[in-house]
Design a protein around this motif. Structure first.
Motif, short mmCIF file in Angstrom:
data_model
loop_
_atom_site.label_atom_id
_atom_site.label_comp_id
_atom_site.label_asym_id
_atom_site.label_seq_id
_atom_site.Cartn_x
_atom_site.Cartn_y
_atom_site.Cartn_z
N TYR A 51 18.42 -17.33 5.82
CA TYR A 51 18.93 -16.62 7.00
C TYR A 51 19.01 -17.56 8.20
CZ TYR A 51 18.53 -12.48 4.17
OH TYR A 51 18.68 -11.56 3.16
N ARG A 52 18.08 -18.51 8.26
CA ARG A 52 18.14 -19.52 9.32
C ARG A 52 19.41 -20.38 9.14
NH1 ARG A 52 13.40 -20.66 12.14
NH2 ARG A 52 11.72 -19.22 11.66
N ARG A 105 10.29 -10.62 17.23
CA ARG A 105 10.98 -10.85 15.95
C ARG A 105 10.50 -9.82 14.91
NH1 ARG A 105 11.05 -15.50 12.23
NH2 ARG A 105 9.47 -16.61 13.42
N ASP A 143 12.87 -7.21 12.98
CA ASP A 143 12.92 -7.25 11.52
C ASP A 143 12.44 -5.93 10.89
OD1 ASP A 143 13.85 -9.84 11.65
OD2 ASP A 143 11.92 -10.79 11.25
N SER A 169 20.31 -11.88 10.55
CA SER A 169 19.77 -11.34 9.28
C SER A 169 19.88 -9.82 9.20
CB SER A 169 18.31 -11.77 9.09
OG SER A 169 17.45 -11.01 9.93
N GLY A 194 9.51 -13.87 1.95
CA GLY A 194 10.49 -13.32 2.88
C GLY A 194 10.01 -12.04 3.54
N ARG A 195 10.93 -11.09 3.68
CA ARG A 195 10.61 -9.80 4.33
C ARG A 195 10.87 -8.63 3.40
NH1 ARG A 195 9.92 -13.56 7.12
NH2 ARG A 195 9.76 -13.75 9.40
N ASP A 196 11.85 -8.80 2.48
CA ASP A 196 12.29 -7.68 1.64
C ASP A 196 12.27 -8.05 0.16
OD1 ASP A 196 14.26 -9.62 1.79
OD2 ASP A 196 15.90 -8.19 1.67
N THR A 242 13.16 -17.63 1.48
CA THR A 242 14.40 -16.91 1.81
C THR A 242 14.66 -16.90 3.32
OG1 THR A 242 13.30 -14.75 1.91
CG2 THR A 242 14.21 -15.43 -0.21
N GLY A 243 13.61 -17.06 4.14
CA GLY A 243 13.81 -17.12 5.58
C GLY A 243 14.71 -18.30 5.93
N ARG A 268 15.47 -2.85 11.65
CA ARG A 268 16.89 -2.92 11.30
C ARG A 268 17.21 -1.87 10.24
NH1 ARG A 268 15.60 -8.53 8.73
NH2 ARG A 268 14.88 -7.86 6.68
N VAL A 271 17.83 -15.63 14.75
CA VAL A 271 17.93 -15.35 13.31
C VAL A 271 17.83 -13.86 12.99
CG1 VAL A 271 15.47 -15.86 12.84
CG2 VAL A 271 17.13 -16.07 11.00
N SER A 272 17.05 -13.10 13.76
CA SER A 272 16.89 -11.67 13.44
C SER A 272 18.20 -10.90 13.63
CB SER A 272 15.78 -11.05 14.29
OG SER A 272 14.53 -11.57 13.91
N ARG A 321 23.21 -9.99 4.53
CA ARG A 321 22.09 -9.70 3.63
C ARG A 321 22.57 -9.59 2.18
NH1 ARG A 321 17.68 -9.44 6.30
NH2 ARG A 321 16.59 -9.27 4.33
O1 C5P Z 1 10.38 -16.56 7.17
P1 C5P Z 1 11.08 -16.99 8.45
O2 C5P Z 1 10.24 -16.70 9.67
O3 C5P Z 1 11.59 -18.37 8.41
O4 C5P Z 1 12.34 -16.03 8.52
C1 C5P Z 1 13.26 -16.12 9.57
C2 C5P Z 1 13.96 -14.78 9.75
O5 C5P Z 1 14.81 -14.53 8.64
C3 C5P Z 1 13.09 -13.54 9.87
O6 C5P Z 1 12.59 -13.34 11.18
C4 C5P Z 1 14.05 -12.45 9.44
O7 C5P Z 1 14.90 -12.07 10.50
C5 C5P Z 1 14.90 -13.14 8.40
N1 C5P Z 1 14.48 -12.85 7.03
C6 C5P Z 1 14.92 -11.68 6.45
N2 C5P Z 1 14.67 -11.42 5.15
C7 C5P Z 1 13.98 -12.28 4.40
C8 C5P Z 1 13.49 -13.49 4.98
C9 C5P Z 1 13.75 -13.73 6.31
O8 C5P Z 1 15.55 -10.86 7.12
N3 C5P Z 1 13.78 -12.03 3.11
#
Ligand code: C5P
Length: 221
Positions: free
Chosen positions: A35-36, A178, A182, A99, A125-127, A31-32, A185, A95-96, A105
């Motif tokens: 957002y990229r 980063r 992240d 995102s 991912g993150r969430d 999923t990153g 937010r 990217v942060s 989102r």
């Molecule tokens: O995983 P990666 O480092 O490629 O993710 C890039 C950016 O995408 C993260 O630093 C974050 O800002 C965002 N991200 C997010 N939620 C996710 C995956 C990534 O906000 N589920």
């Protein structure tokens, strides 16, 4: 079966998720990368990274498509393969901000849930464990010290023959920044889900992390 892998930047989530997906024939979703792709679209359209309405319109115009690729997953924007372009320092640095936009989102989460569908999936991912797939069968929160994550990133560049333009200290500072953005937010910050299993990979090999995740999945099958 749904497997969620969350954690801070450069903790090795995608490396282990790809291996686990390969071993179990699960679909892997990074999923990153989505957002990229949103960040790349903003840049290509000359938009400010805070311009939520403009970025949402540009995403609709261009379209983001994920396809299985040689390296796990391929990302297409406006029909072009941008899998490498979304990894440049410029995109990583911005990217942060993109995102953190609530509308972005909401759009990505909808797409992620659609992609997960009803197949066996491993999503990183993150969430993912907190928001995207709150009912995932297995939730992993993968962490490692910032220093070891920076050292791994440097090693990864060396192995790929990419010239490092930063010292390990600078990489560590970028990673920490980063993570801070992240985690702080408003919408769906990086956070360990209550029912996630934390794995600290600082002193573990990739194989050891993969085995630990496979063991958690086996308990639920
Ligand atoms: O995983 P990666 O480092 O490629 O993710 C890039 C950016 O995408 C993260 O630093 C974050 O800002 C965002 N991200 C997010 N939620 C996710 C995956 C990534 O906000 N589920």
């Amino acid at each position: 079966m749904q497997v969620a892998i969350d954690g801070p930047a450069s903790a090795g989530k995608s490396t282990v998720a790809k291996i686990v997906a390969g071993k179990l024939s699960f679909v892997y979703i990074d999923t990153g990368a989505m957002y990229r792709a949103c960040t790349l679209i903003a840049r290509n359209h000359g938009l400010a990274y805070s311009d939520e309405a403009g970025i949402l319109k540009a995403i609709d115009q261009d379209g983001i498509v994920l396809e299985p690729g040689e390296n796990g997953q391929k990302v297409l924007v406006a029909g072009e393969d941008v899998s490498l372009e979304i990894r440049t320092p410029e995109i990583t640095a911005n990217v942060s901000e993109v995102s953190a936009l609530p509308g972005v989102r909401a759009k990505m989460v909808e797409l992620q849930r659609e992609l997960a569908g009803s197949t066996d999936v491993i999503m990183d991912g993150r969430d993912i464990g907190t928001t995207v797939l709150p009912n995932a069968d297995v939730k992993i929160f993968l962490v490692a010290s910032a220093r070891s994550r920076a050292e791994r990133r440097m090693l990864d560049w060396q192995q790929k023959g990419i010239e490092a333009k930063q010292t390990v200290e600078e990489i560590e500072a970028d990673i920490a920044k980063r993570d801070y953005l992240d985690s702080h937010r408003e919408v769906s910050p990086l956070q360990k889900a209550d029912d996630a299993i934390e794995i600290d990979s600082t002193n573990l090999t990739i194989d050891q992390v993969v085995d630990a995740i496979l063991a958690e999945i086996a308990k639920k099958r």
